[in-house]
Design a protein around this motif. Structure first.
Motif, PDB file in Angstrom:
ATOM      1  N   LYS A 258      57.531  44.751  -5.576  1.00 44.06           N
ATOM      2  CA  LYS A 258      56.334  44.208  -5.239  1.00 44.06           C
ATOM      3  C   LYS A 258      56.049  44.511  -3.818  1.00 44.06           C
ATOM      4  O   LYS A 258      56.817  44.227  -2.961  1.00 44.06           O
ATOM      5  N   HIS A 259      54.636  45.069  -3.760  1.00 46.19           N
ATOM      6  CA  HIS A 259      54.197  45.215  -2.261  1.00 46.19           C
ATOM      7  C   HIS A 259      53.898  43.821  -1.618  1.00 46.19           C
ATOM      8  O   HIS A 259      52.769  43.450  -1.788  1.00 46.19           O
ATOM      9  N   PHE A 260      54.654  43.279  -0.984  1.00 44.46           N
ATOM     10  CA  PHE A 260      54.340  42.053  -0.236  1.00 44.46           C
ATOM     11  C   PHE A 260      53.562  42.350   1.065  1.00 44.46           C
ATOM     12  O   PHE A 260      52.678  41.232   1.344  1.00 44.46           O
TER      13      PHE A 260
ATOM     14  N   PHE B 214      57.851  46.325   0.818  1.00 40.58           N
ATOM     15  CA  PHE B 214      57.858  45.793  -0.535  1.00 40.58           C
ATOM     16  C   PHE B 214      59.180  45.127  -0.585  1.00 40.58           C
ATOM     17  O   PHE B 214      60.177  45.313   0.294  1.00 40.58           O
TER      18      PHE B 214
ATOM     19  N   GLU C  56      61.764  44.353 -10.346  1.00 42.16           N
ATOM     20  CA  GLU C  56      60.423  44.570 -10.185  1.00 42.16           C
ATOM     21  C   GLU C  56      59.874  44.887  -8.757  1.00 42.16           C
ATOM     22  O   GLU C  56      60.743  44.224  -7.723  1.00 42.16           O
TER      23      GLU C  56
ATOM     24  N   ASP D  90      55.461  53.003  -7.411  1.00 44.08           N
ATOM     25  CA  ASP D  90      55.269  52.392  -8.402  1.00 44.08           C
ATOM     26  C   ASP D  90      55.756  52.957  -9.909  1.00 44.08           C
ATOM     27  O   ASP D  90      56.208  52.344 -10.958  1.00 44.08           O
TER      28      ASP D  90
ATOM     29  N   ARG E  79      52.302  54.893  -2.664  1.00 42.31           N
ATOM     30  CA  ARG E  79      52.484  53.649  -3.465  1.00 42.31           C
ATOM     31  C   ARG E  79      52.544  54.191  -5.013  1.00 42.31           C
ATOM     32  O   ARG E  79      53.396  53.668  -5.810  1.00 42.31           O
TER      33      ARG E  79
ATOM     34  N   GLU F  49      63.349  42.942  -6.971  1.00 41.42           N
ATOM     35  CA  GLU F  49      63.813  41.711  -7.124  1.00 41.42           C
ATOM     36  C   GLU F  49      64.140  41.428  -8.651  1.00 41.42           C
ATOM     37  O   GLU F  49      63.041  42.067  -9.658  1.00 41.42           O
TER      38      GLU F  49
END
Length: 285
Positions: free
Chosen positions: A262-264, A279, A260, A218, A214, A282
């Motif tokens: 994003k960890h969904f 992730f 961006e 990031d 992660r 977007e």
């Protein structure tokens, strides 16, 4: 690989959309999860909710899946208008082979992939394997999005996969949703040793490595992720074979500076030597 000018000639034939399509990297779950509903499995529910958001926000012309379960010598793209559902897992009860997902292919778009990478070979002899359809049946449960797969050259270096992802970037502006489907931690041998004894608990090292992964995502430390076998002491053990890991390199290659991440989904480890971290990339500008 083809020149940028030839790629531009191809992409100019497709209508450009106002919104750039996002990119996904997603787990496709374990075969043991296939009979579970979205109410029984939180990860499936996250995919379902994400699918609703994507279809409300974007006009998705087709989805291109880079699945961990289609490994070849060389790179292939499936051009079939009908997508065979492939049950490429073995020894499970009957109900695991009765789940149905009937999605159409996207041959017109799939054929153009070869213009991006001339060495890509076309084939009608694949479909949707269990790296694709179990995830898609929750992401797009109505099977209303045409889909096709591009294979993973099992023998290619990680840099190849990342570079190929970069070449596909223009498709994001043409309504093509590209999805890398795999698992950032996937050691079937270690998992099997535990599970055969009835132990479904994690080893413990998965959380350490997942936290590091992660951080690299990031902070966009892509070189560490490309050199995954040597950039962390657990890298080789977490991914002893490239098949489940390298789909993430396609997704990262498709990333723009404005995106961006994003960890969904980043739930706790539910199986030993396995990860469901997923992730979305977007651009909301």
């Amino acid at each position: 690989m083809s020149s940028l000018s030839s790629f531009k000639n191809f992409t100019d034939t497709l209508p450009k959309q106002n919104r750039k399509m996002p990119v996904l990297f997603t787990s496709h779950g374990s075969p043991m999860d296939i009979p579970l509903s979205k109410d029984e499995k939180p990860f499936w529910n996250n995919l379902f909710e994400l699918g609703l958001q994507l279809q409300n926000k974007y006009e998705i012309k087709a989805a291109l899946i880079v699945s961990a379960h289609w490994c070849t010598k060389g790179t292939f793209v499936n051009i079939s208008p009908e997508q065979e559902q492939i049950y490429d897992y073995y020894g499970f009860p009957k109900e695991y082979y009765e789940v149905q997902y009937h999605a159409k292919g996207a041959p017109a778009i799939a054929r153009e992939v070869r213009k991006v990478v001339p060495s890509v070979q076309e084939t009608p002899e694949w479909g949707l394997d269990h790296g694709a359809w179990p995830m898609l049946m929750h992401l797009f449960p109505e099977a209303n999005i045409p889909v096709f797969q591009m294979s993973i050259d099992y023998h290619a270096k990680p840099e190849y996969h990342y570079a190929l992802g970069k070449q596909l970037k223009a498709l994001r502006e043409k309504g093509v949703l590209i999805i890398g489907s795999g698992s950032l931690i996937h050691n079937l041998q270690l998992a099997g040793q535990k599970m055969r004894s009835g132990d479904m608990t994690a080893f413990g090292w998965e959380a350490e490595y997942d936290y590091w992964l992660r951080q690299q995502l990031d902070q966009r430390n892509f070189n560490n992720l490309i050199q995954y076998e040597t950039s962390h002491k657990l890298g080789k053990m977490a991914s002893p074979t490239p098949d489940h890991y390298v789909p993430v390199l396609y997704s990262l290659g498709l990333m723009d500076k404005q995106d961006e991440l994003k960890h969904f989904y980043e739930g706790a480890v539910t199986l030993p030597a396995f990860s469901e971290r997923s992730f979305i990339l977007e651009n909301n500008t």
